[in-house]
Design an enzyme around this catalytic site. Structure first.
Site, short mmCIF file in Angstrom:
data_model
loop_
_atom_site.label_atom_id
_atom_site.label_comp_id
_atom_site.label_asym_id
_atom_site.label_seq_id
_atom_site.Cartn_x
_atom_site.Cartn_y
_atom_site.Cartn_z
N CYS A 123 38.25 82.12 30.58
CA CYS A 123 37.41 83.31 30.44
C CYS A 123 37.36 83.80 29.00
O CYS A 123 37.76 84.93 28.71
CB CYS A 123 37.92 84.39 31.37
SG CYS A 123 37.99 83.82 33.06
N GLU A 124 36.93 82.93 28.10
CA GLU A 124 36.77 83.28 26.68
C GLU A 124 35.60 82.46 26.18
O GLU A 124 35.55 81.25 26.43
CB GLU A 124 37.98 82.83 25.85
CG GLU A 124 39.33 83.31 26.31
CD GLU A 124 39.72 84.64 25.70
OE1 GLU A 124 39.13 85.01 24.66
OE2 GLU A 124 40.59 85.31 26.28
N ARG A 162 44.02 74.42 19.96
CA ARG A 162 43.81 74.26 18.52
C ARG A 162 42.41 74.64 18.05
O ARG A 162 42.26 75.24 16.99
CB ARG A 162 44.17 72.84 18.06
CG ARG A 162 45.68 72.55 18.20
CD ARG A 162 46.10 71.24 17.55
NE ARG A 162 45.93 71.28 16.12
CZ ARG A 162 44.93 70.70 15.45
NH1 ARG A 162 44.01 70.00 16.09
NH2 ARG A 162 44.85 70.81 14.15
N GLU A 214 59.18 64.48 7.47
CA GLU A 214 59.20 64.96 8.85
C GLU A 214 57.82 64.92 9.51
O GLU A 214 57.26 65.96 9.84
CB GLU A 214 59.70 66.42 8.86
CG GLU A 214 61.00 66.61 8.13
CD GLU A 214 61.40 68.08 8.00
OE1 GLU A 214 62.61 68.35 8.02
OE2 GLU A 214 60.51 68.96 7.88
N PRO A 215 57.27 63.74 9.69
CA PRO A 215 55.95 63.68 10.33
C PRO A 215 56.03 63.96 11.83
O PRO A 215 56.96 63.52 12.50
CB PRO A 215 55.50 62.24 10.07
CG PRO A 215 56.77 61.47 9.93
CD PRO A 215 57.78 62.39 9.34
C1 LIG Z 1 55.40 71.47 11.63
C2 LIG Z 1 56.43 70.93 10.74
C3 LIG Z 1 56.51 69.57 10.52
C4 LIG Z 1 55.54 68.57 11.11
O1 LIG Z 1 54.24 68.74 10.68
P1 LIG Z 1 53.12 67.66 11.09
O2 LIG Z 1 51.85 68.25 10.57
O3 LIG Z 1 53.14 67.57 12.57
O4 LIG Z 1 53.50 66.38 10.45
C5 LIG Z 1 57.52 69.09 9.72
N1 LIG Z 1 58.42 69.94 9.16
C6 LIG Z 1 58.38 71.26 9.37
C7 LIG Z 1 59.40 72.12 8.75
C8 LIG Z 1 57.38 71.81 10.15
O5 LIG Z 1 57.34 73.12 10.34
#
Ligand SMILES: *Cc1c(COP(=O)(O)O)cnc(C)c1O
Length: 448
Positions: free
Chosen positions: A374-375, A343, A299-300
């Protein structure tokens, strides 16, 4: 061609020194669309999506198993982005009703969507089942009951995975194999929670269909070692289910978290290397367990859209500050900041930027690019060398802001959120328009 690895493949300098993206001079884009603005190099995003899909397919093909790549929508999502990853053969992870609504608007078929979240509401679960999502990743005992009940109401069988605290936490080059359990996601392996979750899911076979286990071990990961430990633990669990329940679970999800270059010194793994290493890891663990290799998914999010994006700002003030006898730091304030990129404040994240409207022969100074909020923590780029003649009106481009910037953006200080402009050779398209102060005022109730 590419002026720097931190920027997307379509970035180069014009003959007179300005940055251009896919042939469009950033000075012209700033003039037409204003700043700050997020720019997406569409060809680069497509190429990354395709590279992950092809890499995982071919790597797992070699070990005799199919592989799916889910784009993690939380990194950045809008209808056009959902369509882009779908066009390139990726599936889509969503983690809220809002993200699901975008997927629906984009016309992504339900079976290609996964639903995440540690506290999905009944409405979100209902919407997911009504849309026929391909899987719901279960994260709590309450949710097992809620999904089973929602499936019963609809007389369907919900495809589910169980999210496991694999006990691994990975970040860049390091990972901890015994990561703290003290976080909210997943069922714990160490205190019997996972076993209990498996039993409860398998006890509702006409409501829940268990596809397999899921783990997500971290973000900005540069090496595959952490995945090895997590994969071994999940595969052991599969073996246990096969022995105790006589069920061979068909799938396995290793999550996302593949790292990208935020700084010129960062050197992430290429998609094919990551895919080959993960395929080997899973194949080895399965052969040690005497099991067939399951269908594997990853899941990228960041590694698909992060490097394809940049943020274009205009400099408003330049203030040299004497830090000590030897050090003057030049504070360069731009027209955005922590509202469009939180971030640095949240994670101490590092970024890299360049002057975008020109090059300069002026001696470089140690600069800190800061926002307009304002930080004092409102930092965009903590340390970077910029030409000493940087001045108000200059444009600054910050690289690798495609992920977790627009999606995490706020309207702090009533600063409207910047547009997302999709840039191709042919044209510049507005994916998300600039928010306006009127948009913000429109949220107020009628009785003031
Ligand atoms: C955030 C997340 C991702 C993606 O992470 P990346 O760092 O953007 O690749 C994939 N799976 C789950 C469950 C997440 O919480």
């Amino acid at each position: 061609m590419n002026s720097h690895p931190v920027f997307s493949a379509g970035v180069c300098r014009t003959a007179d020194g300005a940055l251009a993206l896919a042939g469009h001079d950033l000075r012209a884009i700033a003039q037409i669309y204003g700043t700050p603005a997020y720019l997406v190099d569409v060809a680069d995003a497509r190429a990354r999506a395709r590279a992950y899909r092809d890499a995982f397919r071919s790597a797992f093909d070699k070990v005799g198993a199919p592989a799916d790549v889910y784009y993690a929508g939380k990194a950045f999502l809008c209808t056009a982005m959902a369509r882009l990853v779908h066009d390139e053969g990726l599936r889509l992870d969503v983690c809220s009703g809002g993200e699901l609504a975008v997927a629906r608007r984009a016309g992504i078929p339900g079976e290609l969507i996964g639903l995440h979240g540690n506290n999905k509401s009944t409405d979100e679960i209902n919407a997911a089942l009504d849309y026929g999502v391909g899987r719901i990743v279960l994260d709590s005992f309450e949710e097992i009951d809620r999904v089973a009940a929602a499936a019963a109401e609809r007389d369907v069988i919900a495809p589910v995975m169980i999210r496991v605290k694999a006990g691994v936490e990975a970040h860049t080059h390091e990972f901890i194999a015994t990561a703290h359990e003290d976080q909210k996601f997943g069922f714990s392996l160490t205190d019997g929670q996972v076993g209990e979750a498996i039993t409860r899911v398998l006890e509702a076979p006409n409501r829940l269909r268990l596809l397999g286990f899921h783990s997500h071990i971290g973000s900005q990961i540069f090496e595959s070692d952490g995945f090895r430990v997590a994969a071994q633990r999940l595969i052991e669990l599969q073996l246990q289910v096969a022995r105790e329940h006589g069920v061979q679970l068909p799938e396995l999800d290793l999550g996302g978290g593949f790292g990208i270059a935020y700084l010129p010194t960062d050197d992430p793994l290429a998609p094919q290397d990551m895919a080959d290493q993960l395929a080997r890891i899973v194949a080895d663990a399965c052969s040690a367990a005497g099991m067939p290799v399951p269908r594997v998914s990853v899941e990228p999010g960041r590694s698909i859209i992060g490097p394809a994006g940049m943020t274009l700002y205009t400099v408003g003030t330049v203030k040299p500050v004497r830090v000590d006898d030897d050090l003057v730091r030049t504070y360069v304030a731009v027209d955005g900041g922590m509202s469009d990129n939180p971030r640095p404040v949240l994670y101490d994240a590092q970024y890299y930027c360049e002057l975008a409207d020109r090059t300069s022969e002026a001696a470089p100074v140690l600069a800190r690019v800061v926002g307009k909020h304002c930080e004092s923590g409102d930092i965009v780029v903590r340390d970077v060398e910029l030409p000493g003649d940087v001045h108000a009106g200059d444009l600054i481009a910050v690289g690798a802001t495609g992920a977790y910037c627009r999606s995490l953006a706020s309207t702090y200080n009533h600063v409207p959120r910047p547009p997302v402009l999709a840039v191709t050779k042919e044209k510049v398209t507005t994916w998300l328009r600039r928010e306006t102060i009127d948009d913000l005022l429109a949220l107020e109730g009628n009785e003031q």
